[in-house]
Scaffold this active site. Structure first.
Site, short mmCIF file in Angstrom:
data_model
loop_
_atom_site.label_atom_id
_atom_site.label_comp_id
_atom_site.label_asym_id
_atom_site.label_seq_id
_atom_site.Cartn_x
_atom_site.Cartn_y
_atom_site.Cartn_z
N GLY A 227 0.88 -1.11 0.20
CA GLY A 227 -0.07 0.05 -0.09
C GLY A 227 0.66 1.31 0.05
O GLY A 227 2.06 1.18 -0.38
N THR A 229 3.07 4.50 1.22
CA THR A 229 4.30 4.61 1.99
C THR A 229 3.79 5.28 3.29
O THR A 229 4.37 4.88 4.33
CB THR A 229 5.17 5.52 1.23
OG1 THR A 229 5.76 4.89 0.18
CG2 THR A 229 6.43 5.82 2.23
N GLY A 232 2.42 2.55 5.50
CA GLY A 232 3.46 1.70 5.77
C GLY A 232 4.43 2.21 6.68
O GLY A 232 4.61 1.23 7.76
N GLU A 249 5.48 -3.41 0.87
CA GLU A 249 5.79 -3.20 -0.47
C GLU A 249 4.98 -1.93 -0.58
O GLU A 249 3.67 -1.73 -0.71
CB GLU A 249 5.18 -4.31 -1.35
CG GLU A 249 5.57 -5.75 -0.94
CD GLU A 249 6.91 -5.71 -1.27
OE1 GLU A 249 7.52 -5.13 -2.46
OE2 GLU A 249 7.50 -6.83 -1.04
N CYS A 283 2.43 0.10 -8.72
CA CYS A 283 3.46 0.83 -8.15
C CYS A 283 4.58 0.89 -9.10
O CYS A 283 5.10 1.95 -8.77
CB CYS A 283 3.32 -0.11 -6.79
SG CYS A 283 3.77 -1.91 -7.42
N GLU A 384 4.12 10.17 -6.12
CA GLU A 384 3.33 8.93 -6.74
C GLU A 384 2.13 9.59 -7.15
O GLU A 384 1.38 10.21 -6.12
CB GLU A 384 3.24 7.82 -5.92
CG GLU A 384 2.65 6.76 -6.39
CD GLU A 384 2.73 5.69 -5.79
OE1 GLU A 384 2.57 5.51 -4.60
OE2 GLU A 384 2.99 4.37 -6.26
#
Ligand code: NDP
Length: 493
Positions: A227, A229, A232, A249, A283, A384
């Site tokens: 998912g 950042t 995370g 990831e 991603c 992103e």
């Protein structure tokens, strides 16, 4: 009538204890297509208890038996391909052409891969000395929590679930709230395949509640997460209270480098796939392009022409290749990057407007969008976007382009396009990323490890390296000496 779904806990289908629901919306039309339970910590506790109870028998089953259950699940996935593909298209917006031909068959193939390769997992015998047998064995971690994103709802679950199950772990899957239906169907398929109750549990509900309760639960040994950042980082912090393992990831801002000698036509084809597959919600999507100044105009011209041909619209039509982005708020985010690129002085070469045809006007579509004259100071080249929006920048020297590529907090993937293999490999060695492709972008196989560095996370999915993520190594030492005397006992005498 909106279809109602239930969650899977200990082999039973249940509503949430509060009776609250999540609406699942088709992003191509804006219509609600189903409702799933909005669970809470109560269901997390039930699922963890069920998974803990099921763990000893599942871990004690021979690898060959677990492997057969994965193969049976794989066969059932293919028997249910139409239903799974349709669910994924309806809840996530990927065209049916893609879900039928890519997502679902790949889920089945990945289970076959894990089922086959896990049977070759080995321990080691260590050459300590003739007086002992010193060896390692691999054991399951126990109960693992798997938290997955919406961009490939089925595949992201299978990547983790297949590896975790075959190695003997019991699992609680927390799918994304916008697209949990394929995961619930995969849970049903695994039950039908014969996987015992409590081994696979699927709980739907908000990440901030269900996800965090799973991360903080003391009986959960590991969180496998794919998912954002920011999420995370939050998971890492929460997991530290129980010193829980985490596999992360996370996001990417992937560079696509076209060198002076590249085959421009091949690079353009790769850029179409790399930039616009799954509406750029990948991603590893190519999103910042560095093109040598001598081929920049040719590349930009051909890329725009090729992207213009991409057919977007009705996701249930087999001819459609580009769907909407996955939900309304995400469309707004992607559009905000388009506005920021304009404000930062990038030149709009294609797209940039919301499509308004009969087929697209109620959905969350973003037309493929290409900006030229970009640079690394622009927000759209640093963050992103996770949508079909790409930026092209020029470079002069190979040293300069390596610096530009590495000038990012992310390190997931990159590609280099060149006819000179030696040069391509030299650049690949200098680029800080989990994967570097040469004359390719975005291709991932069961056999190849997937995972990034820097703020793209750590750990690997896929390949046999994924088994390291879901097993722990135990060292067993057997003394072969007869009698009580050992040379090192003398230290205390
Ligand atoms: P999010 O991080 O928002 O969500 C991912 C999952 O985490 C969802 O199930 C979500 O639940 C859950 N979640 C959200 N907040 C928390 C929390 N506080 N604690 C625990 N769980 C939580 O990511 P997206 O779904 O938006 O996915 C897109 C991202 O995934 C992109 O950044 C992309 O790059 C990355 N990605 C990375 C891949 C890789 O291999 N590196 C592959 C695919 C995607 P809910 O839906 O309820 O919010």
């Amino acid at each position: 009538m909106v279809q109602q779904f239930k969650v899977l806990i200990n082999g039973e289908w249940k509503d949430s204890s509060t009776g609250e629901k999540l609406d699942i919306v088709n992003p191509a039309t804006g219509e609600i297509i189903g409702q799933a339970p909005k669970c809470s910590e109560i269901e997390v506790n039930e699922a963890v208890a069920a998974a803990a109870k099921a763990a000893p028998a599942w871990a004690g089953m021979p690898m060959s038996e677990r492997s057969k259950l994965l193969l049976a699940s794989s066969r059932l996935i293919m028997e249910n391909i139409e239903e799974l593909a349709k669910l994924e298209t309806l809840e996530q917006g990927s065209p049916i052409r893609k879900t039928m031909n890519f997502d679902v068959p790949l889920c089945a193939e990945q289970l076959e891969y894990f089922a086959g390769t896990a049977r070759a997992i080995k321990g080691e015998t260590l050459p300590v000395g003739p007086w002992c047998l010193s060896s390692t064995v691999r054991e399951p971690l126990g109960v693992v929590g798997l938290i997955t994103p919406w961009n490939f709802p089925a595949l992201m679950v299978i990547w983790k679930l297949g590896a975790a199950l075959v190695t003997g772990n019991t699992c609680i899957v927390k799918p994304p709230s916008t697209a949990p239906l394929t995961t619930l169907k995969l849970g049903e398929i695994m039950m039908e395949a014969g996987i015992p109750a409590g081994v696979v549990n699927v709980i739907t509900g908000p990440g901030s509640q269900v996800g965090e309760a799973l991360v903080q639960h003391p009986d959960v040994a590991k969180i496998g997460f794919t998912g954002d950042t920011a999420t995370g980082k939050r998971i890492m912090k929460l997991a530290s209270d129980t010193v829980k393992q985490v596999g992360l990831e996370l996001g990417g801002k992937n560079a696509f480098v076209v060198l002076e000698d590249a085959d421009v036509d091949a690079a353009v084809e790769g850029a179409i796939f790399g930039g616009f597959f799954n509406s750029g919600q990948v991603c590893a999507a190519a999103s910042r392009f560095y093109i040598h100044e001598s081929v920049y105009d040719e590349f930009a011209d051909k890329y725009v022409k090729a992207a213009k041909k991409l057919k977007y619209g009705d996701t249930m039509n087999m001819e459609t290749v580009i769907g909407p982005v996955a939900y309304k708020a995400h469309r707004d985010t992607v559009e905000s990057y388009i506005e920021s690129a304009k404000k930062d002085g990038a030149t709009l070469l294609l797209g940039g407007k919301r499509p308004t045809t009969k087929e697209t006007k109620n959905g969350y579509f973003v037309a493929p969008t290409i900006f030229g004259d970009c640079n690394n100071n622009m927000k759209m080249m640093r963050e992103e976007i996770f949508g079909p929006v790409v930026g092209l920048a020029k470079f002069k020297t190979n040293e300069e382009v390596v610096e530009l590529v590495n000038d990012s907090p992310f390190g997931l993937s990159a590609s280099v396009w060149t006819k000179n293999a030696r040069l391509g490999i030299t650049l690949a060695n200098q680029i800080k990323a989990g994967t570097v492709w040469i004359n390719e972008h975005l291709i991932i196989f069961c056999e190849t490890p997937w995972g990034g560095c820097k703020e793209s996370g750590w750990g690997k999915d896929l390949s046999t390296m994924v088994f390291d993520e879901y097993t722990k190594v135990k060292h067993i030492y057997v003394d072969l000496n007869e009698g009580p005397e050992k040379p090192w006992y003398g230290i205390l005498k």
